[in-house]
Design an enzyme around this catalytic site. Structure first.
Site, short mmCIF file in Angstrom:
data_model
loop_
_atom_site.label_atom_id
_atom_site.label_comp_id
_atom_site.label_asym_id
_atom_site.label_seq_id
_atom_site.Cartn_x
_atom_site.Cartn_y
_atom_site.Cartn_z
N THR A 1 -8.11 64.28 3.69
CA THR A 1 -8.87 63.73 4.80
C THR A 1 -8.21 62.50 5.41
OG1 THR A 1 -10.19 62.45 3.24
CG2 THR A 1 -11.06 64.61 3.90
N LYS B 1 -19.67 59.88 14.23
CA LYS B 1 -19.14 60.99 13.43
C LYS B 1 -19.86 61.06 12.09
CE LYS B 1 -15.23 58.95 13.79
NZ LYS B 1 -13.82 58.50 13.80
N GLY C 1 -6.52 60.28 7.81
CA GLY C 1 -6.27 60.33 9.25
C GLY C 1 -7.22 61.17 10.06
N THR C 2 -8.36 61.56 9.50
CA THR C 2 -9.29 62.40 10.26
C THR C 2 -9.82 61.69 11.51
OG1 THR C 2 -11.03 61.71 8.73
CG2 THR C 2 -10.03 63.86 8.35
N GLY C 3 -10.17 60.42 11.37
CA GLY C 3 -10.70 59.68 12.51
C GLY C 3 -9.67 59.49 13.60
N CYS C 4 -8.46 59.14 13.20
CA CYS C 4 -7.35 58.99 14.16
C CYS C 4 -7.14 60.29 14.93
CB CYS C 4 -6.06 58.61 13.44
SG CYS C 4 -6.12 57.13 12.43
#
Length: 264
Positions: A208, A176, A210-213
Site C-alpha cells: 500500500t 478517502k 504510495g496509495t494516496g500519492c
C-alpha cells in the site's frame, strides 16, 4: 499538431520509488498523461519507513516551477509533500502567478509507515492559501480527522467532506476511506453541493506504499483529460483498485510494498 495531456506534480522524491514524485510519474504513464515535476524535498526512505528528508528550499522550488510553467502550462497539477511553510508560500504564489488550474491537493502529513513528512508549519499556510485555490483536496481518514480537529469527534466520517469544504473554503473534498477496517470501504466526495460515494472492497495486501500519492495523481490525469471531477475520481479509484489487486502477490522490500503501476 498533437497535444499531450500534461500533469505537473509538486511533491517529494521517494528513493524506493513507490510514492512521491516517482509514483506520480508512474501513475501518469499508466494513464497516458505526460508528467512534469517540481521536487519539494528529497527523502531517504524505503518500504519500511522514512529515514530522513531535506527540503530543496524555496529558491530551487520556485526555479523549477518557473522553468516548467513558463514553457508548458500544465493541464492539471498534483500537490503532495510540502515540507515547510516557505515551500507552501512558493506553491501558493505559483498558482496565482501562472494561473494554474485543475489542482489536486493531497495534504500529506505522514507516510504510510507513520513517519512525518513535514515540520508542521506547512499545513496552516496550505489551508489558508492553497486549499481555496484547489479543485479538490484528498485527505485520508487520519488526515481528515487532523484537519477537522475536535469537530471530528462529533461528526460521522461520511460527513467529514462537507465539513472540511466549509471549514477550509474548498471547492471540493474527497475523504478517502482506505484506512477503514470494514470489508467494504467508501470514499466520499463533496463537490458543488453534492455528495458522491464510491464503495469498493477492501483488498487484503501489504503493498500500500504510495496509495494516496497515486490516487491524487490519477485524479489529476482525469482532469487533464477533460473529465469532470466526479468522473475523474471514479476513474482514479477504479485504477487504484486494479493496481492494489494486481500487485498484492508481489514482494518488494521488507515493509509496505508498492502498487502495480503497469495496469491501465
Amino acid at each position: 499538431m498533437k497535444h499531450y495531456n500534461t500533469v505537473l506534480t509538486i511533491a517529494g522524491s521517494d528513493s524506493i520509488g513507490g510514492a512521491g514524485i516517482q509514483a506520480d510519474i508512474k501513475t501518469c504513464c499508466s494513464l497516458r498523461a505526460y508528467a512534469m515535476t517540481a521536487i519539494t524535498a528529497i527523502t531517504a526512505q524505503n518500504t519500511q519507513g522514512v529515514r530522513s528528508y531535506k527540503a530543496v528550499g524555496p529558491r530551487m522550488l520556485s526555479a523549477q516551477l518557473k522553468a516548467v510553467c513558463t514553457d508548458v502550462r500544465p493541464d492539471a497539477v498534483k500537490i503532495g509533500m510540502v515540507p515547510d511553510a516557505d515551500s507552501a508560500h512558493i506553491i501558493a504564489d505559483a498558482i496565482e502567478m501562472y494561473h494554474l488550474r485543475n489542482i489536486v491537493v493531497d495534504p500529506v502529513m505522514v507516510a504510510t509507515s507513520g513517519d512525518a513528512l513535514s515540520d508542521g508549519s506547512a499545513i496552516s499556510v496550505m489551508a489558508e492559501h492553497v486549499f481555496p485555490q484547489s479543485s479538490v483536496i484528498t485527505p485520508n481518514l487520519i488526515e481528515a480527522r487532523a484537519l477537522l480537529g475536535e469537530v471530528a469527534s462529533d461528526v460521522p466520517p461520511d460527513s467529514w467532506a462537507v465539513w472540511l469544504a466549509e471549514k477550509y473554503h474548498c471547492p471540493a473534498v474527497l475523504v478517502k476511506g482506505g484506512h477503514g477496517q470494514a470489508d467494504q470501504l467508501t470514499d466520499v466526495l463533496y463537490c458543488q453541493g453534492q455528495e458522491f460515494k464510491y464503495s469498493h472492497a477492501k483488498i487484503d495486501t501489504p503493498n500500500t506504499h504510495g496509495t494516496g500519492c497515486s490516487l491524487s495523481s490519477a485524479i489529476a490525469c482525469g482532469l487533464a483529460n477533460g473529465r469532470l471531477l466526479p468522473d475523474a475520481v471514479s476513474q482514479a479509484i477504479d485504477w487504484l483498485q486494479r493496481a492494489l489487486e494486481q500487485g498484492k502477490d508481489y514482494e518488494l522490500g521488507h515493509g509496505h510494498g508498492p502498487l502495480y503501476f503497469f495496469n491501465s
